[in-house]
Design an enzyme around this catalytic site. Structure first.
Site, PDB file in Angstrom:
ATOM      1  N   CYS A  81    -148.057 -33.610  78.080  1.00 48.45           N
ATOM      2  CA  CYS A  81    -147.231 -33.963  79.237  1.00 48.45           C
ATOM      3  C   CYS A  81    -146.295 -35.125  78.867  1.00 48.45           C
ATOM      4  O   CYS A  81    -145.483 -34.979  77.962  1.00 48.45           O
ATOM      5  CB  CYS A  81    -148.108 -34.258  80.450  1.00 48.45           C
ATOM      6  SG  CYS A  81    -147.176 -34.245  82.010  1.00 48.45           S
ATOM      7  N   HIS A 193    -150.316 -28.945  80.645  1.00 49.64           N
ATOM      8  CA  HIS A 193    -151.630 -29.559  80.450  1.00 49.64           C
ATOM      9  C   HIS A 193    -152.607 -28.505  79.935  1.00 49.64           C
ATOM     10  O   HIS A 193    -153.136 -27.718  80.729  1.00 49.64           O
ATOM     11  CB  HIS A 193    -152.158 -30.129  81.777  1.00 49.64           C
ATOM     12  CG  HIS A 193    -151.470 -31.375  82.218  1.00 49.64           C
ATOM     13  ND1 HIS A 193    -151.882 -32.631  81.827  1.00 49.64           N
ATOM     14  CD2 HIS A 193    -150.396 -31.549  83.027  1.00 49.64           C
ATOM     15  CE1 HIS A 193    -151.092 -33.543  82.382  1.00 49.64           C
ATOM     16  NE2 HIS A 193    -150.183 -32.909  83.108  1.00 49.64           N
ATOM     17  N   GLU A 195    -155.635 -28.909  79.007  1.00 46.91           N
ATOM     18  CA  GLU A 195    -156.970 -29.185  79.534  1.00 46.91           C
ATOM     19  C   GLU A 195    -157.137 -28.677  80.964  1.00 46.91           C
ATOM     20  O   GLU A 195    -158.259 -28.596  81.468  1.00 46.91           O
ATOM     21  CB  GLU A 195    -157.278 -30.683  79.457  1.00 46.91           C
ATOM     22  CG  GLU A 195    -156.635 -31.553  80.514  1.00 46.91           C
ATOM     23  CD  GLU A 195    -155.166 -31.869  80.275  1.00 46.91           C
ATOM     24  OE1 GLU A 195    -154.586 -32.651  81.060  1.00 46.91           O
ATOM     25  OE2 GLU A 195    -154.580 -31.341  79.300  1.00 46.91           O
TER      26      GLU A 195
END
Length: 214
Positions: A81, A193, A195
């Site tokens: 990001c 992102h 994750e």
């Protein structure tokens, strides 16, 4: 494998650490620049403002230390990001009389970070939610096993504009083409992102950890 997650005061550290644990890696929250050297590879998270994140890196002594890890010790680095945006030469968000081009970044991947509106996007900003990616013309190991059209999770209003198009390894369409992943040498960045991107995001992180540099 020890993965240093750089804790400089911002970022989704918990989410990144849990994803790494699920991949059987050992996440280490690194809160002192000197401790980066104890890890096999590094992840630079980031949320919010490019200007604020760059300031925190400078004030905490991270900027020069990260450059040393990458340049002198060839430590693999993944920016996520705003962490990806910080890989650029500068971010236009922080333009001042002292820095007319904007706030200086780490300069690992030549380019700038510009507001999506100035890049021609007329859609709602910030760009939040799931969007599909298109891989670059040159295959990159970061996207092994991840086909075009795979969705990843985004939240951003600024985008990376690479000086060299060959550094762009994936794009998305949001009111026009937007760079969402870059690579130069052993430095990678993703605007999305991983994750928070379910199975595809975990696969991408696994690909980073499986790279020969790590």
């Amino acid at each position: 494998m020890k993965v240093g997650v750089i804790d400089y005061g911002v970022g989704n550290l918990g989410s990144v650490a849990r994803a790494l644990e699920a991949l059987r890696a050992t996440p280490v929250l690194v809160d002192r620049p000197v401790d980066m050297h104890l890890n096999d590879c590094l992840i630079l998270p980031g949320v919010g403002s490019f200007t604020d994140c760059a300031r925190l890196l400078d004030e905490g002594g991270w900027t020069d230390a990260i450059k040393q890890e990458v340049h002198a010790f060839a430590r693999p680095l993944l920016g996520i990001c705003v962490g990806m945006q910080l890989l650029a030469d500068f971010g236009t968000e922080g333009a001042t009389s002292h820095h007319p081009r904007g706030t200086p970044g780490l300069g690992f991947v030549p380019g700038s970070v510009d507001h999506l509106g100035t890049l021609g996007c007329t859609l709602r900003l910030p760009h939040v939610g799931w969007n599909e990616i298109t891989r670059g013309e040159t295959p990159d190991s970061l996207f092994d096993g991840i086909p075009d059209g795979t969705d990843f999770y985004f939240t951003h209003s600024y985008a990376f504009v690479a000086t060299d198009p060959s550094d762009v390894i994936a794009t998305t369409d949001y009111g026009g083409p937007v760079t969402v992943a870059v690579r130069r040498g052993h430095v990678w960045g993703t605007q999305f992102h991983p994750e928070k991107s379910s199975r595809a995001g975990f696969r991408l992180l696994a690909n980073f950890l499986a790279g020969p540099q790590c």
